[in-house]
Write a protein that holds these residues in place. Structure first.
Motif, PDB file in Angstrom:
ATOM      1  N   GLY A  14      -0.219  -1.189   8.097  1.00 46.89           N
ATOM      2  CA  GLY A  14      -0.669  -0.997   6.956  1.00 46.89           C
ATOM      3  C   GLY A  14      -0.504  -0.008   5.942  1.00 46.89           C
ATOM      4  N   GLY A  15      -0.682   1.226   6.394  1.00 44.53           N
ATOM      5  CA  GLY A  15      -0.252   2.422   5.569  1.00 44.53           C
ATOM      6  C   GLY A  15       1.188   2.370   5.115  1.00 44.53           C
ATOM      7  N   VAL A  16       2.257   1.945   5.929  1.00 47.61           N
ATOM      8  CA  VAL A  16       3.487   1.944   5.519  1.00 47.61           C
ATOM      9  C   VAL A  16       3.752   0.793   4.681  1.00 47.61           C
ATOM     10  N   ASN A  17       3.113  -0.367   4.811  1.00 49.04           N
ATOM     11  CA  ASN A  17       3.203  -1.645   3.751  1.00 49.04           C
ATOM     12  C   ASN A  17       2.578  -0.913   2.440  1.00 49.04           C
ATOM     13  N   LYS A  18       1.585  -0.327   2.341  1.00 47.03           N
ATOM     14  CA  LYS A  18       0.756   0.066   1.398  1.00 47.03           C
ATOM     15  C   LYS A  18       1.715   0.903   0.354  1.00 47.03           C
ATOM     16  N   THR A  19       2.432   1.788   1.055  1.00 41.97           N
ATOM     17  CA  THR A  19       3.154   3.007   0.574  1.00 41.97           C
ATOM     18  C   THR A  19       4.321   2.380  -0.033  1.00 41.97           C
ATOM     19  N   LYS A  20       4.962   1.418   0.655  1.00 39.75           N
ATOM     20  CA  LYS A  20       6.401   0.742   0.050  1.00 39.75           C
ATOM     21  C   LYS A  20       6.012  -0.043  -1.011  1.00 39.75           C
ATOM     22  N   GLY A  21       4.829  -0.659  -1.091  1.00 39.50           N
ATOM     23  CA  GLY A  21       4.280  -1.350  -2.207  1.00 39.50           C
ATOM     24  C   GLY A  21       4.048  -0.722  -3.416  1.00 39.50           C
ATOM     25  N   GLU A  22       3.543   0.415  -3.033  1.00 45.45           N
ATOM     26  CA  GLU A  22       3.328   1.466  -4.167  1.00 45.45           C
ATOM     27  C   GLU A  22       4.719   1.787  -4.823  1.00 45.45           C
ATOM     28  N   VAL A  23       5.551   2.206  -4.229  1.00 46.58           N
ATOM     29  CA  VAL A  23       6.974   2.784  -4.552  1.00 46.58           C
ATOM     30  C   VAL A  23       7.481   1.550  -5.302  1.00 46.58           C
ATOM     31  N   ASP A  25       6.139  -0.962  -6.840  1.00 47.75           N
ATOM     32  CA  ASP A  25       5.397  -1.034  -7.938  1.00 47.75           C
ATOM     33  C   ASP A  25       5.728  -0.107  -9.281  1.00 47.75           C
ATOM     34  N   GLN A  26       5.617   1.177  -8.599  1.00 49.58           N
ATOM     35  CA  GLN A  26       6.090   2.187  -9.719  1.00 49.58           C
ATOM     36  C   GLN A  26       7.358   2.176 -10.311  1.00 49.58           C
ATOM     37  N   VAL A  27       8.363   1.786  -9.235  1.00 45.77           N
ATOM     38  CA  VAL A  27       9.798   1.738  -9.599  1.00 45.77           C
ATOM     39  C   VAL A  27       9.901   0.443 -10.797  1.00 45.77           C
ATOM     40  N   GLY A  28       9.490  -0.700 -10.444  1.00 45.11           N
ATOM     41  CA  GLY A  28       9.263  -1.730 -11.281  1.00 45.11           C
ATOM     42  C   GLY A  28       8.425  -1.574 -12.622  1.00 45.11           C
ATOM     43  N   ASN A  29       7.767  -0.780 -12.537  1.00 48.99           N
ATOM     44  CA  ASN A  29       7.331  -0.143 -13.751  1.00 48.99           C
ATOM     45  C   ASN A  29       7.921   0.674 -14.649  1.00 48.99           C
ATOM     46  N   LYS A  35       9.292  -8.433 -11.752  1.00 45.57           N
ATOM     47  CA  LYS A  35       9.353  -9.043 -10.302  1.00 45.57           C
ATOM     48  C   LYS A  35       9.222  -7.734  -9.267  1.00 45.57           C
ATOM     49  N   MET A  36       9.676  -6.895  -9.347  1.00 46.97           N
ATOM     50  CA  MET A  36       9.427  -5.824  -8.442  1.00 46.97           C
ATOM     51  C   MET A  36       8.135  -5.283  -8.511  1.00 46.97           C
ATOM     52  N   GLN A  37       7.508  -5.188  -9.653  1.00 42.77           N
ATOM     53  CA  GLN A  37       6.267  -5.005  -9.634  1.00 42.77           C
ATOM     54  C   GLN A  37       5.124  -5.881  -8.623  1.00 42.77           C
ATOM     55  N   ARG A  38       5.556  -7.228  -8.985  1.00 44.22           N
ATOM     56  CA  ARG A  38       4.741  -8.215  -8.474  1.00 44.22           C
ATOM     57  C   ARG A  38       4.861  -8.163  -6.912  1.00 44.22           C
ATOM     58  N   GLU A  39       5.925  -7.823  -6.352  1.00 45.11           N
ATOM     59  CA  GLU A  39       6.443  -7.488  -5.231  1.00 45.11           C
ATOM     60  C   GLU A  39       5.600  -6.299  -4.451  1.00 45.11           C
ATOM     61  N   GLY A  40       5.420  -5.371  -5.353  1.00 38.65           N
ATOM     62  CA  GLY A  40       4.904  -3.955  -4.961  1.00 38.65           C
ATOM     63  C   GLY A  40       3.604  -4.439  -4.798  1.00 38.65           C
ATOM     64  N   LYS A  46      -1.027  -6.442   1.051  1.00 39.05           N
ATOM     65  CA  LYS A  46      -0.933  -6.760   2.381  1.00 39.05           C
ATOM     66  C   LYS A  46      -1.271  -5.614   3.625  1.00 39.05           C
ATOM     67  N   GLY A  47      -0.729  -4.340   2.942  1.00 35.09           N
ATOM     68  CA  GLY A  47      -1.092  -3.159   3.562  1.00 35.09           C
ATOM     69  C   GLY A  47      -2.580  -2.902   3.828  1.00 35.09           C
TER      70      GLY A  47
END
Length: 59
Positions: A14-23, A25-29, A35-40, A46-47
Motif C-alpha cells: 500500500g505504501g509503495v502504491n501510494k508513493t507511486k501514485g503521488e509521483v 499525480d505530481q508529474v501529471g500536474n 490522464k497521468m493525474q487521474r492514474e496517480g 489503491k495504496g
C-alpha cells in the motif's frame, strides 16, 4: 494457520502504491497531463485501501 506477515505485506504494498501514485499525480500536474493525474489519484487510493486492509489483518 495464518501468516503473521500478511498485514505487513499489505501495508508495504500500500505504501509503495501510494508513493507511486503521488509521483504520477505530481508529474501529471507539472506537465498538465490530466490522464497521468487521474492514474496517480487512482493508485494513491489503491495504496490507501491496501494499507487499511493490512491494518485489519493485524487485528
Amino acid at each position: 494457520m495464518a501468516n503473521n506477515n500478511d498485514g505487513l505485506s499489505d501495508k508495504v504494498k500500500g505504501g509503495v502504491n501510494k508513493t507511486k501514485g503521488e509521483v504520477k499525480d505530481q508529474v501529471g500536474n507539472a506537465t498538465n497531463n490530466s490522464k497521468m493525474q487521474r492514474e496517480g489519484k487512482k493508485e494513491k487510493t489503491k495504496g490507501n485501501v491496501q494499507k487499511e486492509i493490512g491494518k485489519v489483518k493485524d487485528l
